[in-house]
Design an enzyme around this catalytic site. Structure first.
Site, PDB file in Angstrom:
ATOM      1  N   ARG A 101     -44.519 -22.760 -62.158  1.00 28.91           N
ATOM      2  CA  ARG A 101     -43.530 -23.675 -62.765  1.00 28.91           C
ATOM      3  C   ARG A 101     -43.325 -24.830 -61.807  1.00 28.91           C
ATOM      4  O   ARG A 101     -42.903 -24.619 -60.658  1.00 28.91           O
ATOM      5  CB  ARG A 101     -42.214 -22.944 -63.025  1.00 28.91           C
ATOM      6  CG  ARG A 101     -41.067 -23.884 -63.330  1.00 28.91           C
ATOM      7  CD  ARG A 101     -39.831 -23.178 -63.825  1.00 28.91           C
ATOM      8  NE  ARG A 101     -40.036 -22.722 -65.190  1.00 28.91           N
ATOM      9  CZ  ARG A 101     -39.056 -22.389 -66.026  1.00 28.91           C
ATOM     10  NH1 ARG A 101     -37.798 -22.440 -65.625  1.00 28.91           N
ATOM     11  NH2 ARG A 101     -39.320 -21.995 -67.242  1.00 28.91           N
ATOM     12  N   HIS A 128     -44.556 -26.762 -72.024  1.00 31.39           N
ATOM     13  CA  HIS A 128     -44.010 -25.407 -71.793  1.00 31.39           C
ATOM     14  C   HIS A 128     -44.730 -24.452 -72.760  1.00 31.39           C
ATOM     15  O   HIS A 128     -44.122 -23.878 -73.670  1.00 31.39           O
ATOM     16  CB  HIS A 128     -42.490 -25.409 -72.012  1.00 31.39           C
ATOM     17  CG  HIS A 128     -41.778 -24.219 -71.445  1.00 31.39           C
ATOM     18  ND1 HIS A 128     -42.427 -23.194 -70.765  1.00 31.39           N
ATOM     19  CD2 HIS A 128     -40.462 -23.861 -71.467  1.00 31.39           C
ATOM     20  CE1 HIS A 128     -41.529 -22.292 -70.387  1.00 31.39           C
ATOM     21  NE2 HIS A 128     -40.345 -22.668 -70.798  1.00 31.39           N
ATOM     22  N   GLN A 131     -43.613 -20.733 -73.583  1.00 30.80           N
ATOM     23  CA  GLN A 131     -42.439 -20.667 -74.458  1.00 30.80           C
ATOM     24  C   GLN A 131     -42.867 -20.730 -75.922  1.00 30.80           C
ATOM     25  O   GLN A 131     -42.329 -20.028 -76.776  1.00 30.80           O
ATOM     26  CB  GLN A 131     -41.487 -21.823 -74.133  1.00 30.80           C
ATOM     27  CG  GLN A 131     -40.236 -21.825 -74.985  1.00 30.80           C
ATOM     28  CD  GLN A 131     -39.329 -20.635 -74.696  1.00 30.80           C
ATOM     29  OE1 GLN A 131     -38.984 -20.393 -73.562  1.00 30.80           O
ATOM     30  NE2 GLN A 131     -38.939 -19.893 -75.728  1.00 30.80           N
ATOM     31  N   ARG A 292     -40.816 -13.738 -74.832  1.00 33.92           N
ATOM     32  CA  ARG A 292     -41.529 -14.283 -73.670  1.00 33.92           C
ATOM     33  C   ARG A 292     -42.344 -13.161 -73.021  1.00 33.92           C
ATOM     34  O   ARG A 292     -43.497 -13.356 -72.616  1.00 33.92           O
ATOM     35  CB  ARG A 292     -40.542 -14.874 -72.652  1.00 33.92           C
ATOM     36  CG  ARG A 292     -39.830 -16.142 -73.099  1.00 33.92           C
ATOM     37  CD  ARG A 292     -40.770 -17.325 -73.183  1.00 33.92           C
ATOM     38  NE  ARG A 292     -41.394 -17.638 -71.906  1.00 33.92           N
ATOM     39  CZ  ARG A 292     -40.836 -18.364 -70.928  1.00 33.92           C
ATOM     40  NH1 ARG A 292     -39.640 -18.889 -71.114  1.00 33.92           N
ATOM     41  NH2 ARG A 292     -41.481 -18.603 -69.800  1.00 33.92           N
TER      42      ARG A 292
END
Ligand code: CP
Ligand code: NVA
Length: 306
Positions: A101, A128, A131, A292
């Protein structure tokens, strides 16, 4: 060639469906796959704060028979003292995969270019994609499919979530409509990429300034914070700019009957979403957060086999 997952378009429609199929299997039988048996380590690096990504990757790597090696910004030599490429060359000889990240997306590209083990983007300023795998899994669980559905994304569309919703949903055969102030639409290149994918599947990508127009016929309404990590100094100006873009009951009423609400979290009630919506019966945000885990396990398993 080592496969990496840096942005949503790194998986073709067929590959994305394979990963989601695997996620459904792993959710039913959580400890059935052990690609990291040994146990091998998986590096999980954080240059920004996180709750869901930290918990779901650490848990998922353990479920897959491995050991998560969590590295917080500032405790490794990478960045200030050592280049990304030298770091990649050290990691690739020891860890099974690298999850990162960070801020600039170019850092992930440099890491991947220098790594013979898969590199996974767990959020950059631009994308992202993990996600979105979780969101698509949640949509599949609710509707039994993604093909032919419509998602409306309301708010800051010039951020990682706006970009990822456009490209990942198009890849899943969905139509996507966005409502954002004009200065906060995704880049033209991202819109063009998503539109080409969507049109190849008979779907549409549309952009509006008016949220009411965007949610017409939408099966899923999604939003994200107006102030992404790294943008904190713009908070006051952004709150003013985005007023009128709150997803509330009145807006949900304009979507398709039975429409559901998604938010990657963390959420700021009273800003991008009202409490009534996020805490109400249409909200799937807790399933989305749990997914997730299952979606990323599927991704890591899929990559371990490439
Ligand atoms: N949705 C998401 O990525 O949450 P975290 O920032 O808590 O990891
Ligand atoms: N757009 C948000 C997503 C948080 C998961 C951010 O980058 O802060």
């Amino acid at each position: 060639m080592t496969r990496h997952f840096l942005k949503d378009s790194d998986l073709s429609p067929k590959e994305q469906a394979e990963v989601l199929d695997l996620a459904i299997k792993l959710k039913k039988d959580r400890f059935s796959a052990k690609p990291f048996a040994g146990p091998q380590t998986v590096a999980v690096i954080f240059d920004k704060t996180s709750t869901r990504t930290r918990v779901s990757f650490a848990t998922g790597i353990a479920d897959l028979g491995g050991v998560p090696l969590i590295i917080d910004s500032g405790v490794s030599q990478m960045g200030a003292k050592e280049s990304i490429s030298d770091t990649a060359k050290v990691f690739e000889r020891q860890v099974a995969q690298i999850v990162w990240r960070t801020y600039a997306h170019s850092g992930l590209e440099e890491m991947a270019a220098n790594s013979r083990v898969p590199v996974i983007n767990s959020l950059s300023d631009d994308w992202h994609p993990c996600q979105l795998l979780a969101d698509l899994l949640t949509i599949r669980e609710k509707f039994g499919k993604t093909q032919g559905l419509k998602l409306a994304y309301i708010g800051d569309a010039n951020n990682n979530m706006g970009n990822s919703y456009l490209v990942a949903c198009a890849t899943a055969g969905m139509s996507v409509s966005i409502a954002a102030p004009k200065g906060f639409w995704p880049k033209e290149s991202v819109i063009a990429e998503a539109r080409a994918i969507a049109e190849s599947m008979g779907q549409r990508v549309e952009l509006f300034e008016d949220p009411a127009q965007a949610v017409q016929g939408a099966d899923v309404v999604a939003t994200d914070t107006w102030v992404s990590m790294g943008m904190e100094s713009e908070k006051e100006a952004r709150v003013k700019l985005f007023s009128g873009y709150t997803v509330d009951e009145a807006l949900m009423e304009k979507a398709a009957p039975g429409a559901v609400f998604l938010h990657c979290l963390p959420a700021y009630r009273g800003y991008e979403v009202s409490s009534e919506v996020i805490d109400g019966p249409r909200s799937l945000v807790w399933d989305e957060a749990e997914n997730r885990l299952h979606a990323q396990k599927a991704l890591m398993l899929w990559l371990s086999d490439k």
